[in-house]
Scaffold this active site. Structure first.
Site, PDB file in Angstrom:
ATOM      1  N   TYR A   1       7.211  12.283  16.352  1.00  0.00           N
ATOM      2  CA  TYR A   1       6.196  12.719  17.331  1.00  0.00           C
ATOM      3  C   TYR A   1       4.809  12.724  16.678  1.00  0.00           C
ATOM      4  CZ  TYR A   1       4.733  14.796  21.736  1.00  0.00           C
ATOM      5  OH  TYR A   1       4.145  15.011  22.952  1.00  0.00           O
TER       6      TYR A   1
ATOM      7  N   LYS B   1      -1.239  17.443  20.750  1.00  0.00           N
ATOM      8  CA  LYS B   1      -0.743  18.472  21.690  1.00  0.00           C
ATOM      9  C   LYS B   1      -1.117  19.875  21.212  1.00  0.00           C
ATOM     10  CE  LYS B   1       1.405  15.941  24.848  1.00  0.00           C
ATOM     11  NZ  LYS B   1       0.716  15.663  26.114  1.00  0.00           N
TER      12      LYS B   1
HETATM   13  P1  NAP Z   1       3.984   8.276  31.749  1.00  0.00           P
HETATM   14  O1  NAP Z   1       4.624   8.141  33.064  1.00  0.00           O
HETATM   15  O2  NAP Z   1       3.950   7.092  30.847  1.00  0.00           O
HETATM   16  O3  NAP Z   1       2.522   8.850  31.941  1.00  0.00           O
HETATM   17  C1  NAP Z   1       1.513   8.778  30.943  1.00  0.00           C
HETATM   18  C2  NAP Z   1       0.219   8.545  31.681  1.00  0.00           C
HETATM   19  O4  NAP Z   1      -0.921   8.575  30.787  1.00  0.00           O
HETATM   20  C3  NAP Z   1       0.184   7.185  32.373  1.00  0.00           C
HETATM   21  O5  NAP Z   1      -0.114   7.369  33.735  1.00  0.00           O
HETATM   22  C4  NAP Z   1      -0.951   6.476  31.643  1.00  0.00           C
HETATM   23  O6  NAP Z   1      -1.622   5.565  32.491  1.00  0.00           O
HETATM   24  C5  NAP Z   1      -1.849   7.640  31.311  1.00  0.00           C
HETATM   25  N1  NAP Z   1      -2.930   7.273  30.388  1.00  0.00           N
HETATM   26  C6  NAP Z   1      -2.804   6.796  29.120  1.00  0.00           C
HETATM   27  N2  NAP Z   1      -4.040   6.533  28.640  1.00  0.00           N
HETATM   28  C7  NAP Z   1      -4.942   6.863  29.604  1.00  0.00           C
HETATM   29  C8  NAP Z   1      -6.359   6.830  29.714  1.00  0.00           C
HETATM   30  N3  NAP Z   1      -7.158   6.393  28.715  1.00  0.00           N
HETATM   31  N4  NAP Z   1      -6.946   7.242  30.881  1.00  0.00           N
HETATM   32  C9  NAP Z   1      -6.210   7.661  31.900  1.00  0.00           C
HETATM   33  N5  NAP Z   1      -4.851   7.714  31.873  1.00  0.00           N
HETATM   34  C10 NAP Z   1      -4.232   7.319  30.734  1.00  0.00           C
HETATM   35  O7  NAP Z   1       4.706   9.433  30.886  1.00  0.00           O
HETATM   36  P2  NAP Z   1       4.997  10.983  31.136  1.00  0.00           P
HETATM   37  O8  NAP Z   1       6.112  11.293  30.219  1.00  0.00           O
HETATM   38  O9  NAP Z   1       5.112  11.280  32.581  1.00  0.00           O
HETATM   39  O10 NAP Z   1       3.703  11.659  30.540  1.00  0.00           O
HETATM   40  C11 NAP Z   1       2.885  12.577  31.247  1.00  0.00           C
HETATM   41  C12 NAP Z   1       2.497  13.741  30.347  1.00  0.00           C
HETATM   42  O11 NAP Z   1       3.668  14.535  30.086  1.00  0.00           O
HETATM   43  C13 NAP Z   1       1.941  13.354  28.977  1.00  0.00           C
HETATM   44  O12 NAP Z   1       0.907  14.263  28.627  1.00  0.00           O
HETATM   45  C14 NAP Z   1       3.136  13.566  28.074  1.00  0.00           C
HETATM   46  O13 NAP Z   1       2.772  13.798  26.721  1.00  0.00           O
HETATM   47  C15 NAP Z   1       3.704  14.810  28.705  1.00  0.00           C
HETATM   48  N6  NAP Z   1       5.088  15.140  28.320  1.00  0.00           N
HETATM   49  C16 NAP Z   1       6.078  14.220  28.431  1.00  0.00           C
HETATM   50  C17 NAP Z   1       7.358  14.548  28.059  1.00  0.00           C
HETATM   51  C18 NAP Z   1       8.471  13.528  28.140  1.00  0.00           C
HETATM   52  O14 NAP Z   1       9.499  13.714  27.466  1.00  0.00           O
HETATM   53  N7  NAP Z   1       8.345  12.495  28.950  1.00  0.00           N
HETATM   54  C19 NAP Z   1       7.659  15.839  27.572  1.00  0.00           C
HETATM   55  C20 NAP Z   1       6.630  16.770  27.484  1.00  0.00           C
HETATM   56  C21 NAP Z   1       5.336  16.407  27.858  1.00  0.00           C
HETATM   57  P3  NAP Z   1      -1.221   3.987  32.450  1.00  0.00           P
HETATM   58  O15 NAP Z   1       0.274   3.824  32.397  1.00  0.00           O
HETATM   59  O16 NAP Z   1      -1.814   3.532  33.707  1.00  0.00           O
HETATM   60  O17 NAP Z   1      -1.880   3.478  31.211  1.00  0.00           O
END
Ligand code: NAP
Length: 259
Positions: free
Chosen positions: A159, A166
């Site tokens: 990570y 984070k």
């Molecule tokens: P995801 O569907 O891949 O979403 C990540 C998003 O970040 C995408 O919509 C991406 O947009 C956007 N992004 C990246 N760079 C950007 C920028 N410069 N400007 C605007 N948007 C940008 O993955 P997710 O897991 O749902 O992630 C959402 C949040 O949840 C993140 O903060 C992640 O760290 C957090 N989270 C995830 C998990 C997990 O296990 N999945 C656990 C805890 C927390 P594009 O695809 O259009 O580039």
């Protein structure tokens, strides 16, 4: 999720819908089911169509704005667009993060300066940038929320640079909450357990993490995106009016376990 009217009459914007697996998309559906009026953003023209297709499946028409969070002009334009369309807003969901794959895969001591700064800019600083944009639109107070992960406080394998981003994000939640509280604006984070999304697939060994959590978490399973959405609806609703500056775990209890 069960339909409620918890967000009836509330308007807000969701940043971070990439596809149907995105946590932001589950949150959007939960919020729409709870009666909220929603606006969305997309990172660039190439990705617009994907977000447009998903958003068109919601019952109401939702405005869509470009917003790469590293671009101050786009953040300002988002504020203008929201003001034009909604007049005021009640909530903002910040559900995005990014780090270069090579900076996630190398040993942490090998993190490049640019990779470190990029992860901080997109995944942490952006919360401050969008909160500054949203605060004047939250004329009757509001709720800002972001998504974080346990890797902020524990050294989770692979990570790395994202864990440090984070940690800064969670600290920003506290400072933003202290700063904006007198305006009636609450700022909180949801710390979600691992969920199989596009961003998560950038973490090598992610499938092992899912397996370990299912084995060791008190609830003996992984969390569902709908459960994260439930917490997000609660945080946007008046039911959480006394909660700010918090990190709320939605992880089947994994964070409490020692040995
Ligand atoms: P995801 O569907 O891949 O979403 C990540 C998003 O970040 C995408 O919509 C991406 O947009 C956007 N992004 C990246 N760079 C950007 C920028 N410069 N400007 C605007 N948007 C940008 O993955 P997710 O897991 O749902 O992630 C959402 C949040 O949840 C993140 O903060 C992640 O760290 C957090 N989270 C995830 C998990 C997990 O296990 N999945 C656990 C805890 C927390 P594009 O695809 O259009 O580039």
């Amino acid at each position: 999720m069960t339909k409620t009217n918890l967000l009836q009459g509330k308007k807000g914007v969701v940043l971070g819908v990439a596809n149907k697996r995105s946590i932001a998309w589950a949150i959007s559906k939960g919020m729409s089911d709870a009666g909220a009026e929603l606006a969305f953003t997309y990172q660039n023209e190439k990705l617009k169509g994907r977000v447009e297709d998903l958003v068109s499946t919601l019952p109401a028409e939702c405005p869509l704005f470009p917003c790469d969070v590293t671009d101050d002009e786009q953040v300002a334009a988002l504020g203008e667009g929201l003001s034009r369309n909604f007049g005021s807003i009640d909530f903002l969901v910040h559900c995005l993060a990014f780090a270069n794959r090579e900076d996630l895969e190398c040993g942490f001591s090998q993190t490049s300066r640019e990779g470190y700064l990029l992860a901080q800019e997109v995944s942490s600083y952006s919360l401050t940038a969008v909160s500054r944009m949203a605060a004047p639109l939250m004329k009757d107070g509001g709720s800002i929320q972001t998504l974080t992960y346990l890797g902020s406080e524990r050294a989770v394998k692979n990570y790395n640079v994202m864990g440090v981003a984070k940690a800064a994000l969670e600290s920003s939640v506290r400072y933003l909450a202290a700063d904006l509280g007198e305006k009636g604006i609450r700022v909180n984070a949801i710390s979600a357990g691992p969920i199989n999304t596009l961003a998560a697939r950038g973490i090598s060994g992610f499938t092992d993490i899912l397996g370990q959590v299912a084995e060791r978490a008190p609830l003996k399973r992984n969390v569902e995106t709908e459960e994260v959405a439930g917490a997000a609806v609660f945080l946007a609703s008046d039911l959480s009016s006394g909660i700010t500056g918090e990190v709320i775990y939605v992880d089947c209890g994994y964070n409490i376990v020692g040995l």
